[in-house]
Write a protein that holds these residues in place. Structure first.
Motif, PDB file in Angstrom:
ATOM      1  N   ALA A  68      41.339  74.095 -54.850  1.00  0.00           N
ATOM      2  CA  ALA A  68      41.681  75.253 -55.315  1.00  0.00           C
ATOM      3  C   ALA A  68      40.905  75.470 -56.939  1.00  0.00           C
ATOM      4  O   ALA A  68      41.274  74.329 -57.229  1.00  0.00           O
ATOM      5  CB  ALA A  68      43.327  75.339 -56.329  1.00  0.00           C
ATOM      6  N   TRP A  69      40.866  76.751 -56.980  1.00  0.00           N
ATOM      7  CA  TRP A  69      40.341  77.160 -58.247  1.00  0.00           C
ATOM      8  C   TRP A  69      41.243  77.791 -59.368  1.00  0.00           C
ATOM      9  O   TRP A  69      40.850  78.774 -60.288  1.00  0.00           O
ATOM     10  CB  TRP A  69      39.010  78.082 -58.197  1.00  0.00           C
ATOM     11  N   SER A  70      42.929  78.240 -58.993  1.00  0.00           N
ATOM     12  CA  SER A  70      43.225  78.483 -59.612  1.00  0.00           C
ATOM     13  C   SER A  70      43.493  77.305 -60.968  1.00  0.00           C
ATOM     14  O   SER A  70      43.133  76.741 -61.474  1.00  0.00           O
ATOM     15  CB  SER A  70      44.938  78.843 -59.193  1.00  0.00           C
ATOM     16  N   SER A  71      44.475  78.348 -62.128  1.00  0.00           N
ATOM     17  CA  SER A  71      44.172  78.211 -63.117  1.00  0.00           C
ATOM     18  C   SER A  71      45.470  77.264 -63.953  1.00  0.00           C
ATOM     19  O   SER A  71      45.927  78.250 -63.467  1.00  0.00           O
ATOM     20  CB  SER A  71      43.629  78.667 -64.153  1.00  0.00           C
ATOM     21  N   PRO A  72      45.310  76.381 -64.607  1.00  0.00           N
ATOM     22  CA  PRO A  72      46.484  75.618 -64.963  1.00  0.00           C
ATOM     23  C   PRO A  72      47.760  76.590 -66.044  1.00  0.00           C
ATOM     24  O   PRO A  72      47.337  76.973 -66.766  1.00  0.00           O
ATOM     25  CB  PRO A  72      46.936  74.477 -64.940  1.00  0.00           C
ATOM     26  N   VAL A  73      48.947  76.511 -65.431  1.00  0.00           N
ATOM     27  CA  VAL A  73      50.043  77.536 -66.246  1.00  0.00           C
ATOM     28  C   VAL A  73      51.180  76.338 -66.761  1.00  0.00           C
ATOM     29  O   VAL A  73      51.540  75.306 -65.848  1.00  0.00           O
ATOM     30  CB  VAL A  73      50.855  78.366 -65.464  1.00  0.00           C
ATOM     31  N   ILE A  74      51.739  76.625 -68.040  1.00  0.00           N
ATOM     32  CA  ILE A  74      52.584  75.294 -68.318  1.00  0.00           C
ATOM     33  C   ILE A  74      53.592  76.572 -69.093  1.00  0.00           C
ATOM     34  O   ILE A  74      53.763  77.112 -69.511  1.00  0.00           O
ATOM     35  CB  ILE A  74      51.957  74.645 -70.008  1.00  0.00           C
ATOM     36  N   ALA A  75      54.896  76.081 -68.703  1.00  0.00           N
ATOM     37  CA  ALA A  75      55.758  75.996 -69.850  1.00  0.00           C
ATOM     38  C   ALA A  75      57.107  75.069 -69.217  1.00  0.00           C
ATOM     39  O   ALA A  75      56.933  74.100 -68.576  1.00  0.00           O
ATOM     40  CB  ALA A  75      56.702  77.093 -68.673  1.00  0.00           C
ATOM     41  N   ASP A  76      57.835  74.191 -70.771  1.00  0.00           N
ATOM     42  CA  ASP A  76      59.003  74.383 -70.488  1.00  0.00           C
ATOM     43  C   ASP A  76      58.775  72.134 -69.917  1.00  0.00           C
ATOM     44  O   ASP A  76      59.389  71.800 -69.546  1.00  0.00           O
ATOM     45  CB  ASP A  76      60.034  74.598 -70.098  1.00  0.00           C
ATOM     46  N   GLY A  77      57.635  71.474 -70.438  1.00  0.00           N
ATOM     47  CA  GLY A  77      57.344  70.263 -70.706  1.00  0.00           C
ATOM     48  C   GLY A  77      56.425  70.714 -69.307  1.00  0.00           C
ATOM     49  O   GLY A  77      56.147  69.018 -68.739  1.00  0.00           O
ATOM     50  N   THR A  78      56.016  70.821 -68.687  1.00  0.00           N
ATOM     51  CA  THR A  78      55.551  71.028 -67.276  1.00  0.00           C
ATOM     52  C   THR A  78      54.741  71.523 -66.745  1.00  0.00           C
ATOM     53  O   THR A  78      53.959  73.949 -67.015  1.00  0.00           O
ATOM     54  CB  THR A  78      56.899  71.873 -65.982  1.00  0.00           C
ATOM     55  N   ILE A 122      52.249  72.729 -56.811  1.00  0.00           N
ATOM     56  CA  ILE A 122      52.063  71.929 -57.540  1.00  0.00           C
ATOM     57  C   ILE A 122      52.937  71.336 -59.205  1.00  0.00           C
ATOM     58  O   ILE A 122      52.371  71.906 -59.717  1.00  0.00           O
ATOM     59  CB  ILE A 122      51.257  70.869 -57.438  1.00  0.00           C
ATOM     60  N   SER A 123      53.784  70.938 -59.696  1.00  0.00           N
ATOM     61  CA  SER A 123      53.891  70.939 -60.825  1.00  0.00           C
ATOM     62  C   SER A 123      54.301  69.112 -61.160  1.00  0.00           C
ATOM     63  O   SER A 123      54.124  68.550 -60.321  1.00  0.00           O
ATOM     64  CB  SER A 123      56.135  70.882 -61.052  1.00  0.00           C
ATOM     65  N   VAL A 124      53.138  69.282 -62.563  1.00  0.00           N
ATOM     66  CA  VAL A 124      53.292  67.925 -62.861  1.00  0.00           C
ATOM     67  C   VAL A 124      53.883  67.545 -64.442  1.00  0.00           C
ATOM     68  O   VAL A 124      54.227  68.545 -65.660  1.00  0.00           O
ATOM     69  CB  VAL A 124      51.150  67.666 -63.455  1.00  0.00           C
ATOM     70  N   ASP A 125      54.062  66.623 -64.602  1.00  0.00           N
ATOM     71  CA  ASP A 125      55.035  66.832 -66.684  1.00  0.00           C
ATOM     72  C   ASP A 125      53.660  66.784 -67.053  1.00  0.00           C
ATOM     73  O   ASP A 125      53.198  65.732 -67.279  1.00  0.00           O
ATOM     74  CB  ASP A 125      55.752  65.489 -66.292  1.00  0.00           C
ATOM     75  N   LEU A 126      53.929  67.349 -68.377  1.00  0.00           N
ATOM     76  CA  LEU A 126      53.380  67.245 -68.795  1.00  0.00           C
ATOM     77  C   LEU A 126      52.683  65.807 -70.061  1.00  0.00           C
ATOM     78  O   LEU A 126      51.366  65.668 -69.989  1.00  0.00           O
ATOM     79  CB  LEU A 126      53.400  68.660 -70.401  1.00  0.00           C
ATOM     80  N   GLU A 127      53.747  65.211 -70.620  1.00  0.00           N
ATOM     81  CA  GLU A 127      53.594  64.608 -70.910  1.00  0.00           C
ATOM     82  C   GLU A 127      52.908  62.891 -70.420  1.00  0.00           C
ATOM     83  O   GLU A 127      51.904  62.276 -70.720  1.00  0.00           O
ATOM     84  CB  GLU A 127      55.468  63.674 -71.572  1.00  0.00           C
ATOM     85  N   SER A 128      53.347  63.121 -69.514  1.00  0.00           N
ATOM     86  CA  SER A 128      52.743  61.280 -68.215  1.00  0.00           C
ATOM     87  C   SER A 128      51.867  61.775 -67.173  1.00  0.00           C
ATOM     88  O   SER A 128      51.450  61.040 -66.916  1.00  0.00           O
ATOM     89  CB  SER A 128      53.882  61.334 -67.536  1.00  0.00           C
ATOM     90  N   GLY A 129      51.873  63.015 -66.470  1.00  0.00           N
ATOM     91  CA  GLY A 129      51.084  63.453 -65.744  1.00  0.00           C
ATOM     92  C   GLY A 129      51.394  63.337 -64.738  1.00  0.00           C
ATOM     93  O   GLY A 129      50.377  63.298 -63.434  1.00  0.00           O
ATOM     94  N   SER A 130      52.689  62.162 -64.417  1.00  0.00           N
ATOM     95  CA  SER A 130      52.978  62.840 -63.473  1.00  0.00           C
ATOM     96  C   SER A 130      53.328  63.694 -62.323  1.00  0.00           C
ATOM     97  O   SER A 130      53.954  64.609 -62.741  1.00  0.00           O
ATOM     98  CB  SER A 130      54.137  61.216 -63.372  1.00  0.00           C
ATOM     99  N   VAL A 131      53.507  64.154 -60.597  1.00  0.00           N
ATOM    100  CA  VAL A 131      53.728  64.597 -60.369  1.00  0.00           C
ATOM    101  C   VAL A 131      55.373  64.771 -60.612  1.00  0.00           C
ATOM    102  O   VAL A 131      55.934  63.922 -58.993  1.00  0.00           O
ATOM    103  CB  VAL A 131      52.483  64.647 -58.384  1.00  0.00           C
TER     104      VAL A 131
END
Length: 449
Positions: A68-78, A122-131
């Motif tokens: 996938a070439w979609s960019s990441p989006v972020i909110a509330d630490g995710t 897919i959601s990834v934790d911003l702090e740890s990088g865990s899925v």
């Protein structure tokens, strides 16, 4: 270059509204859409490392499934990303499927096709990088062929409050509740993209805007963001001497406010750029820019002028006033230039200068006043990801994983060149002093250690 006596006008209303919207959107520490809250790839208040690599300033690296070439989006630490997991076809199956689709033999080498695709969020934790989670959105059997440089999940999702809108072009549009992961509604608006989906969605007020410029039909639509029901559709103006292949486009819209207080939805496409009313889809003005098609770069706006690339063919950069009505082709063009203009990456507008990189790796700086070129510098490599201005430096990511950092100014000053494993096709995100980069295989958090 054509020049039409451009003098920069200060649009107080537009500038104030745009600045307020940007600062408010950034206040909660989010990156809600393609190219950030303001949609222009500028992050003035933060800085990220100028030196990084696989073993330097990488807080975490998380592998991602699919392509996938979609960019990441972020909110509330995710962090949220979309992807398409492909069921691969053998060489024999690939040729058979393309022949069955009526694709000409001479075009087959530049195309890719899968037997089936699984569309996921897919959601990834911003702090740890865990899925944190993986949401199955749809399984598509026998999808159309796409360009080998594209993916089945190239449009970037949009965060709006507790909702996240995922768009995959003809393969479906989904509203997902960010807290529960539940798919609230889904729509499928069939379209023949030709080389796969590309245009990212935009949320404005209660309307989810989708540009639907395919080979078979070209239109813009506004959906009720709560229910997914169609509010309006607006067909594109008629084309001149266009084939289905030269009628398609993949641009992402922007919303601006002109100096008269008119709110405009700017939708770039093949041959025409059109401004609509976002709530109704009624046309405000239109301008014919020539024979350009397959437009990817997102337009930029400043002081009652919109700047845009005309896409494939021979890319040109146009500056057009937005204070008109009706057909403004002969009255509102400020200037055009055809020197080193990108067909894929979007541009950056900073201090009345446009910074860009051509698809084949030549960076340049041009005046927003008259289009005159200040400098150009070969960076090397091929480019699809859009540059991002972070803390006064511009970050350019290439297909071969190199990130070249350039200081804007009168001369092309290269600050650093860094390299990551894999291919960079997605534009980055920036949050809390961290650079979030997606390659073809992994997601990175890069920050000073």
């Amino acid at each position: 270059m054509l020049s039409f006596g451009f003098s920069l006008r200060v649009s107080a209303i537009a500038s104030i509204c745009f600045a307020c919207w940007t600062s408010c959107a950034l206040a909660d520490g989010s990156w809600p859409q393609f190219r950030g809250a303001s949609g222009d790839g500028i992050v003035a208040s933060q800085s990220v490392p100028t030196a990084f690599g696989e073993d330097q300033n990488v807080t975490w690296k998380t592998g991602l499934p699919g392509r996938a070439w979609s960019s990441p989006v972020i909110a509330d630490g995710t962090i949220w990303v979309t992807t398409a997991v492909e069921r691969a076809a053998t060489d024999e199956e690939r040729l058979e499927m393309m022949r069955a689709s009526g694709i000409e033999e001479k075009k087959m080498k530049q195309l890719a096709i899968a037997k089936a695709i699984e569309l996921k969020l897919i959601s990834v934790d911003l702090e740890s990088g865990s899925v944190v989670s993986s949401t199955d959105l749809a399984v598509i059997e026998k999808p159309d062929a796409i360009h080998s440089l594209n993916s089945y999940a190239s449009p970037t999702p949009v965060i709006d409050g507790d909702s996240l809108y995922c768009h995959f072009g003809t393969y479906g549009t989904f509203r997902v509740d960010r807290k529960s992961g539940e798919v609230v509604w889904q729509r499928r608006l069939p379209l023949e993209h030709g080389v796969g989906p590309g245009s990212s969605p935009l949320v404005h007020g209660d309307v989810l805007v989708l540009i639907q410029d395919g080979m078979d039909r070209q239109y813009v639509t506004g959906l009720n963001k709560r229910t997914g029901e169609t509010i309006w559709e607006a067909d594109r103006p008629p084309f001149e001497n266009a084939t289905p292949d030269t009628s398609k486009s993949y641009c992402t819209p922007i919303v601006i406010t002109d100096s008269a207080g008119r709110e405009q939805l700017i939708c770039m496409g093949a041959q025409w750029i059109v401004a609509y009313e976002a709530k109704t889809g009624n046309e405000i003005w239109r301008l014919r820019h020539g024979k350009g098609f397959s437009v990817v770069p997102r337009p930029l706006f400043q002081d009652d002028v919109v700047f845009f690339s005309t896409g494939f063919g021979k890319p040109e950069l146009w500056a057009v006033r937005v204070d008109g009505s009706g057909d403004v082709t002969d009255s509102h063009v400020e200037w055009t230039t055809a020197q080193g203009i990108p067909a894929r990456p979007s541009m950056v507008l900073h201090d009345n200068r446009l910074y860009m990189v051509s698809d084949n790796g030549v960076a340049s700086s041009k005046s927003a006043v008259d289009g005159e070129e200040f400098w150009k510098e070969r960076l090397g490599g091929d480019y699809s990801a859009s540059p991002t201005l972070i803390g006064g430096l511009i970050y350019f990511g290439s297909h071969d994983g190199k990130v070249t950092i350039v200081k804007p100014g009168d001369e092309p000053e290269i600050v650093a060149v860094n390299e990551l494993d894999g291919k960079i096709m997605a534009s980055p995100a920036v949050i809390d002093g961290a650079l979030i980069v997606r390659t073809d295989a992994a997601l990175y958090r890069i920050e000073e250690k």
